[in-house]
Design an enzyme around this catalytic site. Structure first.
Site, PDB file in Angstrom:
ATOM      1  N   SER A 185       0.761  -1.292  -0.079  1.00  0.00           N
ATOM      2  CA  SER A 185      -0.030  -0.016   0.038  1.00  0.00           C
ATOM      3  C   SER A 185       1.007   1.314   0.032  1.00  0.00           C
ATOM      4  O   SER A 185       0.624   2.422  -0.542  1.00  0.00           O
ATOM      5  CB  SER A 185      -0.734   0.020   1.236  1.00  0.00           C
ATOM      6  OG  SER A 185      -0.002  -0.014   2.526  1.00  0.00           O
ATOM      7  N   HIS A 213      -5.244  -3.281  -3.110  1.00  0.00           N
ATOM      8  CA  HIS A 213      -4.621  -2.177  -3.920  1.00  0.00           C
ATOM      9  C   HIS A 213      -4.608  -2.748  -5.560  1.00  0.00           C
ATOM     10  O   HIS A 213      -4.131  -2.301  -6.319  1.00  0.00           O
ATOM     11  CB  HIS A 213      -3.303  -1.548  -3.601  1.00  0.00           C
ATOM     12  CG  HIS A 213      -3.676  -0.799  -2.436  1.00  0.00           C
ATOM     13  ND1 HIS A 213      -4.135   0.715  -2.483  1.00  0.00           N
ATOM     14  CD2 HIS A 213      -3.250  -0.981  -1.076  1.00  0.00           C
ATOM     15  CE1 HIS A 213      -4.026   1.029  -1.244  1.00  0.00           C
ATOM     16  NE2 HIS A 213      -3.764   0.194  -0.151  1.00  0.00           N
ATOM     17  N   LYS A 245     -11.648   1.184  -2.450  1.00  0.00           N
ATOM     18  CA  LYS A 245     -10.378   1.730  -3.291  1.00  0.00           C
ATOM     19  C   LYS A 245     -10.647   1.752  -4.559  1.00  0.00           C
ATOM     20  O   LYS A 245     -11.509   2.500  -5.058  1.00  0.00           O
ATOM     21  CB  LYS A 245      -8.880   1.069  -2.927  1.00  0.00           C
ATOM     22  CG  LYS A 245      -8.642   1.191  -1.485  1.00  0.00           C
ATOM     23  CD  LYS A 245      -7.613   0.558  -0.684  1.00  0.00           C
ATOM     24  CE  LYS A 245      -7.463   1.164   0.576  1.00  0.00           C
ATOM     25  NZ  LYS A 245      -6.840   0.202   1.410  1.00  0.00           N
TER      26      LYS A 245
HETATM   27  C1  LIG Z   1      -6.810   0.114   2.854  1.00  0.00           C
HETATM   28  C2  LIG Z   1      -6.182  -1.308   3.129  1.00  0.00           C
HETATM   29  C3  LIG Z   1      -7.057  -2.264   4.255  1.00  0.00           C
HETATM   30  C4  LIG Z   1      -8.212  -1.661   4.873  1.00  0.00           C
HETATM   31  O1  LIG Z   1      -9.272  -1.688   4.270  1.00  0.00           O
HETATM   32  P1  LIG Z   1     -10.662  -0.707   4.598  1.00  0.00           P
HETATM   33  O2  LIG Z   1     -11.721  -1.120   3.778  1.00  0.00           O
HETATM   34  O3  LIG Z   1      -9.938   0.819   4.155  1.00  0.00           O
HETATM   35  O4  LIG Z   1     -10.604  -0.909   5.814  1.00  0.00           O
HETATM   36  C5  LIG Z   1      -6.586  -3.526   4.284  1.00  0.00           C
HETATM   37  N1  LIG Z   1      -5.389  -3.911   3.769  1.00  0.00           N
HETATM   38  C6  LIG Z   1      -4.849  -3.027   2.902  1.00  0.00           C
HETATM   39  C7  LIG Z   1      -3.398  -3.589   2.145  1.00  0.00           C
HETATM   40  C8  LIG Z   1      -5.254  -1.803   2.856  1.00  0.00           C
HETATM   41  O5  LIG Z   1      -4.679  -1.051   1.847  1.00  0.00           O
END
Ligand SMILES: *Cc1c(COP(=O)(O)O)cnc(C)c1O
Length: 389
Positions: A185, A213, A245
């Site tokens: 991330s 991602h 995302k």
């Molecule tokens: C953003 C993210 C999460 C958490 O997801 P949310 O829906 O924002 O709680 C988990 N793992 C990774 C790798 C992330 O980038």
């Protein structure tokens, strides 16, 4: 002064400030009719964002808004209950079925967020006696899930397969698990999944893959890191994805075998004890999946944007990354904060990312590109960075 709670809080706050790690919330109002990531800040200034994980620009798509509104008219706003106690709607079931078909898995379970999903998956599946091998740069929610499981966490150096093998070689007791982000991330690089799959087979380890991602960005039909490497979905045991995302909505899901999903539905505490995501968001995510599957043009634009940006600033301190996440490592937290502030003066929003989100001494600008950016937007960013760096 008496040693009150407040007193120690203020000491801690002073420490945070001194280290340049102070964090503040600010509200940015999106311009919903703009065809690029434009926001208005509290002072009424227009900002072009390079900070969003909305990689395909789907969060503003009319099809998603209309799907959400239509479902809200049918179901109201909140789900009102946990999924197992009446919070589940036909819209949730339809979304889970569509996601399963898209990925070619038996079943999918929806969660309120990715953070909840990772806490629930890992604490439900991993036993206290098991061994967990995790990339050092894994997302915090994966680390916290392991903590909750009570298992021993062994972190291997980022992407270092020789180190992973060394650790696997030494292990004996319990089930071995390898847990990794597909796309990291903060650095934006990919996990060496083919090698991880080979090691897992050799050492009978199970794999949990976090595609937060990667979905929408990589592989045929946006099916993520596995598709990118042309690996079968069954090469890993558990796939987690988020809807907040590239999907441009909110929420998360786990994909895998029917047994996996049945087990998580019965055992994952963050699933059992959370209120179901609003049905309107499930409907929006279904509309999003359609656009995301057919999003080859958007994915091609992301690749063009990335190549163009790096070519324009060839000597900048880029991290190696083939994704829309492009990191410029600036070192100390204060240096990253100052650079972000100067970008902001130029009308560009790209906040600094500092420890503990990234390792000490590697504070950075995390530039995220979107298919919704225009070439002129990138030109504006490049011009500003040339002046600042
Ligand atoms: C953003 C993210 C999460 C958490 O997801 P949310 O829906 O924002 O709680 C988990 N793992 C990774 C790798 C992330 O980038």
């Amino acid at each position: 002064m008496p040693d009150t709670a407040e007193n120690t809080w203020s000491t801690q706050l002073a420490d945070i400030r001194r280290q340049g790690l102070w964090r503040e919330l600010q509200s940015l109002q999106p311009d919903p009719d703009a065809d690029r990531p434009l926001f208005v800040d509290a002072e009424g200034r227009l900002l072009l964002s390079f900070a969003s994980n909305d990689y395909l620009g789907l969060s503003r798509e009319p099809a998603l808004r209309q799907a959400a509104i239509a479902e809200m008219e049918r179901s109201g706003v909140g789900a009102g209950a946990a999924p197992l106690l009446g919070g589940e709607r036909p819209a949730h079931q339809a979304l889970a079925a569509d996601l399963a078909r898209w990925l070619g898995v038996e079943a999918v379970l929806l969660f309120g967020s990715g953070y909840l999903a990772n806490l629930g998956i890992i604490s439900a599946l991993v036993g206290r006696q098991d061994r967990v091998y995790a990339d050092r740069l894994n997302h915090a929610s994966l680390v916290d899930g392991v903590r909750l499981s009570g298992a021993r966490l062994q972190r291997y150096r980022h992407g270092d397969m020789a180190h992973l093998q060394q650790l696997l070689e030494r292990g004996t007791a319990g089930q071995a698990w390898i847990i990794t982000d597909g796309v990291f991330s903060m650095d934006g690089d990919l996990a060496p999944l083919p090698e991880i799959v080979t090691l897992a087979r050799r050492y009978q380890a199970r794999i949990i893959l976090d595609e937060a991602h990667a979905f929408g960005v990589l592989g045929a039909e946006g099916r993520g890191t596995l598709a990118h490497y042309q690996l079968d979905t069954h090469s890993v045991d558990v796939i987690m994805g988020t809807l907040g995302k590239a999907f441009g909505v909110y929420g998360a899901f786990v994909a895998g075998s029917q047994d996996l999903i049945d087990l998580l539905r019965n055992r994952a505490r963050s699933f059992i004890y959370h209120t179901a995501m609003p049905a309107a968001l499930a409907a929006a995510a279904r509309a999003s999946l359609q656009l995301l599957r057919d999003g080859e043009d958007r994915r091609a634009r992301l690749v063009e944007h990335r190549d163009w940006l790096r070519a324009e600033l060839p000597d900048a301190p880029w991290l190696p990354s083939a994704t829309p996440i492009q990191g410029l490592v600036l070192g100390e937290a204060t240096a990253a904060v100052q650079t972000a502030a100067r970008l902001r003066e130029a009308g560009l929003y790209c906040p600094a990312v500092r420890p503990p989100t990234v390792p000490k001494g590697s504070a950075r600008l995390r530039i995220t590109l979107s298919a919704a950016h225009h070439r002129e937007d990138l030109t504006q960013l490049v011009t500003a960075l040339r002046e600042i760096l």
